[in-house]
Scaffold this motif. Structure first.
Motif, PDB file in Angstrom:
ATOM      1  N   PRO A  29       0.828  -1.211   0.000  1.00 28.57           N
ATOM      2  CA  PRO A  29       0.000   0.000   0.000  1.00 28.57           C
ATOM      3  C   PRO A  29       0.858   1.255   0.000  1.00 28.57           C
ATOM      4  O   PRO A  29       1.858   1.345   0.704  1.00 28.57           O
ATOM      5  N   ARG A  30       0.446   2.225  -0.808  1.00 32.29           N
ATOM      6  CA  ARG A  30       1.199   3.480  -0.906  1.00 32.29           C
ATOM      7  C   ARG A  30       0.969   4.379   0.304  1.00 32.29           C
ATOM      8  O   ARG A  30       1.833   5.152   0.684  1.00 32.29           O
ATOM      9  N   ARG A  31      -0.212   4.275   0.900  1.00 30.85           N
ATOM     10  CA  ARG A  31      -0.556   5.190   1.989  1.00 30.85           C
ATOM     11  C   ARG A  31      -1.318   4.432   3.069  1.00 30.85           C
ATOM     12  O   ARG A  31      -2.143   3.566   2.775  1.00 30.85           O
ATOM     13  N   ILE A  32      -1.011   4.730   4.299  1.00 29.78           N
ATOM     14  CA  ILE A  32      -1.704   4.135   5.438  1.00 29.78           C
ATOM     15  C   ILE A  32      -2.769   5.125   5.904  1.00 29.78           C
ATOM     16  O   ILE A  32      -2.467   6.297   6.159  1.00 29.78           O
ATOM     17  N   PRO A  33      -4.030   4.675   6.012  1.00 26.27           N
ATOM     18  CA  PRO A  33      -5.084   5.614   6.420  1.00 26.27           C
ATOM     19  C   PRO A  33      -4.877   6.122   7.838  1.00 26.27           C
ATOM     20  O   PRO A  33      -4.349   5.420   8.700  1.00 26.27           O
ATOM     21  N   GLU A  34      -5.274   7.354   8.056  1.00 24.38           N
ATOM     22  CA  GLU A  34      -5.199   7.909   9.399  1.00 24.38           C
ATOM     23  C   GLU A  34      -6.296   7.294  10.269  1.00 24.38           C
ATOM     24  O   GLU A  34      -7.392   7.007   9.796  1.00 24.38           O
ATOM     25  N   GLU A  39      -2.349   4.953  16.946  1.00 21.87           N
ATOM     26  CA  GLU A  39      -1.351   5.213  15.913  1.00 21.87           C
ATOM     27  C   GLU A  39      -0.859   3.884  15.363  1.00 21.87           C
ATOM     28  O   GLU A  39      -0.793   2.872  16.065  1.00 21.87           O
ATOM     29  N   ASP A  56      -0.983  -4.555   5.524  1.00 19.24           N
ATOM     30  CA  ASP A  56      -2.037  -3.677   5.025  1.00 19.24           C
ATOM     31  C   ASP A  56      -2.823  -3.127   6.201  1.00 19.24           C
ATOM     32  O   ASP A  56      -2.913  -3.764   7.264  1.00 19.24           O
TER      33      ASP A  56
END
Length: 690
Positions: free
Chosen positions: A327-332, A337, A357
């Motif tokens: 994955p390019r981005r980890i959701p906030e 955290e 993921d």
């Protein structure tokens, strides 16, 4: 005695045996052992450089020309032959000629014995062996040089055969003992990159100053670049000679300690890929053998570098493919955290199928997964990408964890790749701390509690994805966990806990220790684990790591709060909980309530652990309004409410709620999602309110 000259017709006169010996620089002797006399022919006198008047006809008379040490050694050789019953002997010794020159001489004698075996005479020859020994010495030197050159080539080839990457090649050429292995005192290695020469390795005292020219144009302005352009080796016996030809190099000549160098092009597949310089101290020439050795070393280095360059290119492609599949981005997320890390193996050409993921789910939940597809190749990475997307889709549809893995297993089996995958998947509600986890042949999660303890929850597992569908066993039991505020959950692939030659439990213990001693923040902890473990194991495998920490909930200054999870199978959990309660009450200024609160908490916790499945979450907080009180919560996953009853005189149980009722000001039970919470309150004494 000289052979007679013959000028007339007819055959020449026959040459005597004595003349034949003399013509070959040999003389003869006869030694009468009984009388102690020795006869030496004229040719023998020449070998010993004696005049007839100087020789008294005894062996001792030869001492005029034979040094005492050699004379004693020669006498010992003769005596050993006589005493041992031998027939012949031979020995080398020196003769000190009248001009002061030492002449190597060889003697060989035969012992003549009587009928009883007693030695009577020795007859033999003597000859000048100087030229013979000089030739033998030269041969030995040449053989030693060839052996040394063969050793250099063999050791260099063996060392570079283990080099996989360009960094491996440079480490081999500059590491401990590398210069000695190459037979040089200094080394510089450059690669051709985009029309420039890049120095990638320097080794040898004072050569670090050449790093100022790490990048130079490939225009022949420096001796190494000229060597690469012309593709011709250059052997320099005096580096000072290069000053006029290469002005850019001149300022460095007085600052390096070497006087000679071999500039060697590195040719691979008919292409100059770089250059190698071998520096030497106090060398005045390069023999043909030494030049051939340098050229051979350059060929070995060139082939190793070519393999390493191809490897690095393939690896860059493979790791790029692997990175593209992750994955390019980890959701906030809210309420915690998450940190993720991926590292490919340091050794080997191929990438693996490890992945992580983080999936945003309905109702503010989050799905987390770590897994590993069988194999270490680009095919494994490609399958991983497909499986990750499929699992993400099934999770996003809102299916429970067991269903998500069952469908993912079926998807992998239908790909018909003959590959399987392991993974652990969990749905986390960070607001309540509820965790629903499943695993398929994978390592379960590690949890760090708020008091620093760590534990491996018992997650019942199913078969690896793919195999589960092939064997029609798509059953992935779900385990419910509680993540209290401030606790951390760690998921990883086996590359983080497996060390060659040891059991996986050793690595799991090391991981638990690293988590206990690591920082609190998720990102810092992830970096800490990789630093401590990934490099420690030698990095022979890929590693995927996910760290999730639920945000701590200390309450406020006026209304502080603590949380503690007590696992059902943790014998130390109750004592740790009691200690945490007593410490908190002391910090909050109400130590007088410690005994009552501990007793009530113990009864509620034991009741929850005995009569429900799973552990219990203990929460204690201060309620400042309208009157300062201490409230205790014990939450479990059972929907059955506790019942206060009056036990008989002989009963051993049933008094827990009676004690709570007697100790607490108020108590009650509330429904909490998929379970309940039993609570009780204690009024803070007026004199303890400070």
């Amino acid at each position: 005695m000289a052979a007679a000259e013959h000028d007339g017709p007819g055959p020449p006169p026959a040459i005597t045996a004595e003349e034949r010996l003399a013509l070959n620089g040999m003389g003869s002797f006869e030694w009468d052992l009984g009388s102690g006399t020795m006869e030496l022919d004229p040719a023998g006198m020449v070998v010993f450089d004696l005049e007839p008047a100087e020789f008294d006809g005894t062996p001792e008379g030869l001492g005029l020309r034979i040094p005492a040490d050699d004379s004693a050694r020669l006498a010992d050789s003769v005596l050993a032959t006589l005493d041992g019953g031998g027939d012949t002997y031979g020995s080398y010794f020196t003769v000190r000629r009248r001009d002061g020159r030492d002449q190597w001489t060889h003697t060989q004698g035969r012992v003549l014995r009587d009928e009883d075996g007693r030695p009577r005479r020795i007859v033999g020859i003597v000859r000048d062996a100087t030229a013979e020994l000089a030739h033998a010495t030269l041969l030995r030197k040449l053989e030693a040089a060839r052996a040394k050159q063969s050793t250099i080539v063999q050791r260099t080839t063996e060392a570079l055969s283990r080099a996989v990457t360009v960094d491996d090649v440079t480490a081999t050429l500059t590491g401990a003992g590398a210069l000695e292995r190459l037979g040089a005192e200094g080394l510089a290695l450059g690669l051709v990159e985009n029309g420039a020469m890049k120095i990638i390795a320097l080794s040898g005292e004072t050569l670090e100053i050449l790093s100022e020219r790490q990048f130079t144009r490939l225009d022949g302005s420096l001796p190494l670049s000229q060597t690469v352009l012309t593709r011709k080796a250059r052997f320099v016996n005096d580096l000072g000679e290069l000053a006029a030809e290469f002005p850019l190099f001149a300022p460095y000549l007085s600052r390096i300690r070497f006087n000679a160098a071999a500039y060697l092009p590195l040719i691979a597949q008919a292409k100059a890929i770089g250059g190698l310089v071998l520096f030497y101290e106090r060398r005045s020439e390069f023999s043909p053998e030494e030049r051939n050795l340098c050229l051979g070393l350059a060929g070995i280095v060139a082939q190793s570098l070519q393999r390493a360059l191809l490897f690095d290119q393939e690896r860059e492609f493979a790791t790029g493919l692997q990175a593209a599949m992750l994955p390019r981005r980890i959701p906030e997320i809210t309420g915690g955290e998450i940190a993720v890390r991926y590292h490919s193996a340091w050794s080997g050409r191929e990438v693996g199928g490890d992945w992580y993921d983080v999936i945003a789910l309905p109702r503010d939940r989050v799905g987390i997964v770590v897994g590993d597809v069988q194999g270490h190749d680009t095919h494994a990475a490609a399958i991983m990408g497909q499986l990750r997307i499929a699992l993400r889709a099934y999770a996003g549809e809102g299916h429970p964890p067991a269903t998500v893995l069952a469908r993912a297993s079926r998807f992998l089996a239908e790909l018909d790749t003959e590959r399987f995958a392991t993974c652990t998947y969990a749905q986390v509600d960070l607001e309540t701390g509820g965790v629903r986890a499943v695993r398929a042949g994978h390592l379960g999660p590690l949890i760090r509690h708020t008091d620093g303890r760590t534990g491996w929850p018992n997650l019942r597992g199913g078969l690896p994805l793919g195999l589960a569908s092939v064997f029609e066993q798509e059953d992935f039991p779900e385990t419910r966990l509680d993540l209290v505020p401030g606790e951390t959950l760690v998921l990883c692939t086996d590359g983080l806990v497996e060390e060659p030659g040891t059991t996986i439990t050793t690595g799991m213990d090391a991981l638990a220790h690293a988590v206990r001693s690591g920082p609190q923040e998720a990102g810092a902890l992830a970096d800490h684990l990789l630093d401590r473990l990934w490099e420690r194991w030698g990095s022979g495998d890929d590693v995927a790591l996910l760290v999730l920490r639920r945000a701590p909930d200390p309450g406020t200054h006026r209304a502080p709060r603590i949380h503690q999870y007590v696992h059902q199978a943790d014998p130390e959990g109750l004592s740790e909980a009691r200690y945490a309660l007593r410490q908190a009450l002391r910090d909050w200024g109400v130590p007088g309530l410690a005994d009552d609160v501990e007793l009530a908490a113990g009864e509620l916790l034991v009741n929850a652990l005995l009569h429900t499945e799973g552990g219990a979450v203990l929460t204690m907080e201060v309620l400042p309004e309208p009157v300062r009180r201490i409230r205790l919560w014990v939450k479990d996953r059972s929907s059955v409410w506790p019942r206060r009853r009056t036990p008989g005189e002989a009963a051993t149980t049933g008094r827990g709620l009676l004690l709570v009722d007697a100790l607490a000001t108020h108590w009650g039970v509330e429904s909490r999602g998929d379970g309940k919470a039993v609570w009780c309150e204690f009024d803070a004494p007026p004199d303890d309110s400070g």
